[in-house]
Design a protein around this motif. Structure first.
Motif, mmCIF file in Angstrom:
data_model
loop_
_atom_site.group_PDB
_atom_site.id
_atom_site.type_symbol
_atom_site.label_atom_id
_atom_site.label_comp_id
_atom_site.label_asym_id
_atom_site.label_seq_id
_atom_site.Cartn_x
_atom_site.Cartn_y
_atom_site.Cartn_z
ATOM 1 N N ASP A 51 0.861 -1.176 0.000
ATOM 2 C CA ASP A 51 0.000 0.000 0.000
ATOM 3 C C ASP A 51 0.904 1.234 0.000
ATOM 4 O O ASP A 51 2.138 1.108 -0.026
ATOM 5 C CB ASP A 51 -0.957 -0.029 1.193
ATOM 6 C CG ASP A 51 -0.236 -0.153 2.514
ATOM 7 O OD1 ASP A 51 0.806 0.506 2.676
ATOM 8 O OD2 ASP A 51 -0.713 -0.900 3.386
ATOM 9 N N GLU A 78 -2.791 13.336 -5.381
ATOM 10 C CA GLU A 78 -3.518 12.077 -5.433
ATOM 11 C C GLU A 78 -3.511 11.587 -6.876
ATOM 12 O O GLU A 78 -4.527 11.593 -7.553
ATOM 13 C CB GLU A 78 -4.958 12.250 -4.934
ATOM 14 C CG GLU A 78 -5.646 10.938 -4.663
ATOM 15 C CD GLU A 78 -7.019 11.144 -4.030
ATOM 16 O OE1 GLU A 78 -7.461 12.293 -3.935
ATOM 17 O OE2 GLU A 78 -7.622 10.137 -3.638
ATOM 18 N N GLN A 133 -0.882 8.869 1.841
ATOM 19 C CA GLN A 133 -1.145 7.997 2.990
ATOM 20 C C GLN A 133 -2.384 8.459 3.753
ATOM 21 O O GLN A 133 -3.023 7.667 4.432
ATOM 22 C CB GLN A 133 0.078 7.969 3.890
ATOM 23 C CG GLN A 133 1.290 7.366 3.184
ATOM 24 C CD GLN A 133 2.556 7.455 4.003
ATOM 25 O OE1 GLN A 133 2.510 7.753 5.195
ATOM 26 N NE2 GLN A 133 3.688 7.212 3.384
ATOM 27 N N ASP A 134 -2.705 9.744 3.646
ATOM 28 C CA ASP A 134 -3.931 10.278 4.229
ATOM 29 C C ASP A 134 -4.233 11.608 3.545
ATOM 30 O O ASP A 134 -3.455 12.077 2.706
ATOM 31 C CB ASP A 134 -3.796 10.460 5.746
ATOM 32 C CG ASP A 134 -2.571 11.280 6.105
ATOM 33 O OD1 ASP A 134 -2.451 12.406 5.593
ATOM 34 O OD2 ASP A 134 -1.729 10.793 6.878
ATOM 35 N N LEU A 135 -5.350 12.218 3.902
ATOM 36 C CA LEU A 135 -5.769 13.429 3.212
ATOM 37 C C LEU A 135 -4.857 14.623 3.494
ATOM 38 O O LEU A 135 -4.880 15.607 2.769
ATOM 39 C CB LEU A 135 -7.209 13.788 3.606
ATOM 40 C CG LEU A 135 -8.307 12.987 2.916
ATOM 41 C CD1 LEU A 135 -9.664 13.393 3.455
ATOM 42 C CD2 LEU A 135 -8.253 13.188 1.415
ATOM 43 N N SER A 136 -4.063 14.541 4.524
ATOM 44 C CA SER A 136 -3.185 15.667 4.831
ATOM 45 C C SER A 136 -1.826 15.537 4.148
ATOM 46 O O SER A 136 -0.992 16.415 4.283
ATOM 47 C CB SER A 136 -2.991 15.778 6.342
ATOM 48 O OG SER A 136 -2.356 14.605 6.836
ATOM 49 N N SER A 137 -1.615 14.449 3.452
ATOM 50 C CA SER A 137 -0.324 14.267 2.787
ATOM 51 C C SER A 137 -0.535 14.136 1.285
ATOM 52 O O SER A 137 -1.664 14.102 0.812
ATOM 53 C CB SER A 137 0.380 13.015 3.325
ATOM 54 O OG SER A 137 -0.382 11.858 3.022
ATOM 55 N N ASN A 143 -7.019 18.852 0.994
ATOM 56 C CA ASN A 143 -7.887 17.671 1.058
ATOM 57 C C ASN A 143 -8.161 17.079 -0.318
ATOM 58 O O ASN A 143 -9.125 16.345 -0.515
ATOM 59 C CB ASN A 143 -9.213 17.993 1.749
ATOM 60 C CG ASN A 143 -9.011 18.332 3.209
ATOM 61 O OD1 ASN A 143 -8.063 17.861 3.834
ATOM 62 N ND2 ASN A 143 -9.884 19.169 3.737
#
Lengths: 240, 156
Positions: free
Chosen positions: A48, A130, A98-102, A152
């Motif tokens: 992942d 993204e 890895q998450d919405l903040s990165s 985001n």
């Protein structure tokens, strides 16, 4: 096709299109294969976006499509979706955030055409928050990478990279990223003249749009016949 | 041969190696009574089609749409018979274009039964219309995903 436990290869009847299962080559992983031109090697990466990931390199039997693993190794880069340019110069690994903040990234690997060995190119082609899909123009001189951008990842953009003729490395062109009007889930360049990029929005028929691109010299990428440019569920079939 | 007073169809053909582009063509009569001169543009472009699956798992309707792409304007026009209704959601599509024909492959997933079907279609290269060819069903929960066509177009 990927299946739990193996990669299934079907031979395609060139006239009738019928499929005949030719092989089932382990190990199978639940992720897509990339098979760069001319088709001697196949690549698969598992994991992942959180590193590490594991890479598998296969040789492709040109008689029955079966795969033989020739290499596997662990990578300190998270696993992404693999794309290749039509000439098979490079693999483009789009690693999600890895998450919405990165933000995710695009990792570019030059392919040795004789051995299949990959070399990680130190690319300046970033950032991509993204990244989702890659499409090339018919001359393989520009790559169009669809990606979520902004805070985001609420906006969509198309990053455009000029492709190095030898390595496939990408360099952002002026003005990139370009705003996307309808979302960038999938993209493909109209293959005849390369003047238009097709993108799919959430409501495909009503929102499918085309963007005018800088005209490029029309060139059939392969002769005779055609080769597909396919990105997930938006495919364009080229007739040359 | 031109017959005065009648409508005639003039067919222009391009050789297989003609680059896709817009060509300016000049027509001029040289003898007899035909003395009209006209310029017009002839678009030479390879036909291309785009195929799009709509609907996701448990998000019907499930369709497979085909579009003819105008290489000069970028306009999309649905091909005859489009959209095709699919029994289940398409989780992947692939296209193979062999010298003998072009084919679309769709991997369909039935989330209720957890079964997957591989459906193939032939592409009418003149219109882009699809005709169902073959359907391969797999046992439940065997996890088929991700279609890839080899660059040689020989293998799926």
């Amino acid at each position: 096709m990927t299946q739990s436990g193996c990669f299934i290869a079907y031979t395609i009847d060139p006239a009738a299109g019928n499929l005949t299962q030719a092989s089932c080559s382990p190990p199978g992983a639940n992720s897509a294969l990339a098979i760069p031109a001319p088709g001697n090697f196949a690549y698969n990466v598992t994991g992942d976006p959180l590193p590490p990931s594991k890479w598998y390199v296969f040789s492709v039997n040109q008689n029955d499509g079966s795969l033989t693993q020739i290499q596997s190794y662990n990578s300190t880069i998270g696993a992404g979706t693999l794309f290749t340019d039509p000439q098979g110069r490079a693999l483009y690994e789009l690693v999600g955030p890895q998450d919405l903040s990165s933000c995710g990234s695009a990792v570019i690997w030059q392919i040795d055409p004789d051995s299949g060995v990959l070399t990680n190119l130190n690319t300046s082609f970033s950032p991509l928050c993204e990244p989702f899909a890659v499409a090339f123009n018919p001359g393989d001189t520009f790559a169009y990478v669809s990606s979520g951008v902004g805070e985001n990842h609420s906006q969509n953009g198309i990053y455009v990279g000029a492709a190095d003729a030898t390595t496939g490395n990408l360099t952002s062109i002026s003005g990139s990223p370009f705003a996307s009007g309808v979302g960038v889930d999938f993209g493909a360049v109209e293959p005849s003249q390369g003047k238009f990029l097709l993108e799919q929005g959430a409501a495909p028929l009503a929102r499918c749009s085309s963007k005018r691109l800088k005209p490029v010299r029309g060139r059939c990428p392969r002769s005779p016949g055609s080769r597909p440019r396919c990105h997930r569920t938006l495919c364009s079939s080229i007739r040359c | 041969m031109v017959n005065p007073g009648t409508n005639q169809i003039i067919t222009l053909t391009a050789t297989a190696t003609t680059p896709a582009a817009v060509k300016n063509i000049s027509v001029q009569g040289s003898t007899g009574k035909l003395n009209q001169t006209a310029n017009f543009s002839l678009s030479v472009a390879a036909a291309s089609y785009a195929y799009l699956a709509t609907g996701g798992p448990n998000q019907p309707p499930y369709d497979l749409s085909g579009f003819a792409v105008d290489a000069n304007t970028g306009a999309l026009t649905q091909v005859p018979g489009s959209p095709l209704s699919l029994p289940n959601a398409a989780i992947d599509l692939a296209v193979a274009s062999e010298t003998g024909g072009a084919f679309v492959f769709a991997l369909l997933s039935d989330s209720a039964t957890q079964t997957v079907t591989l459906q193939s279609y032939s592409v009418n290269t003149a219109s882009g219309a699809l005709t169902a060819l073959q359907s391969i069903s797999y046992p439940p929960q065997t996890g088929q995903t991700n279609l890839t066509v080899s660059p040689s177009q020989k293998f799926l």
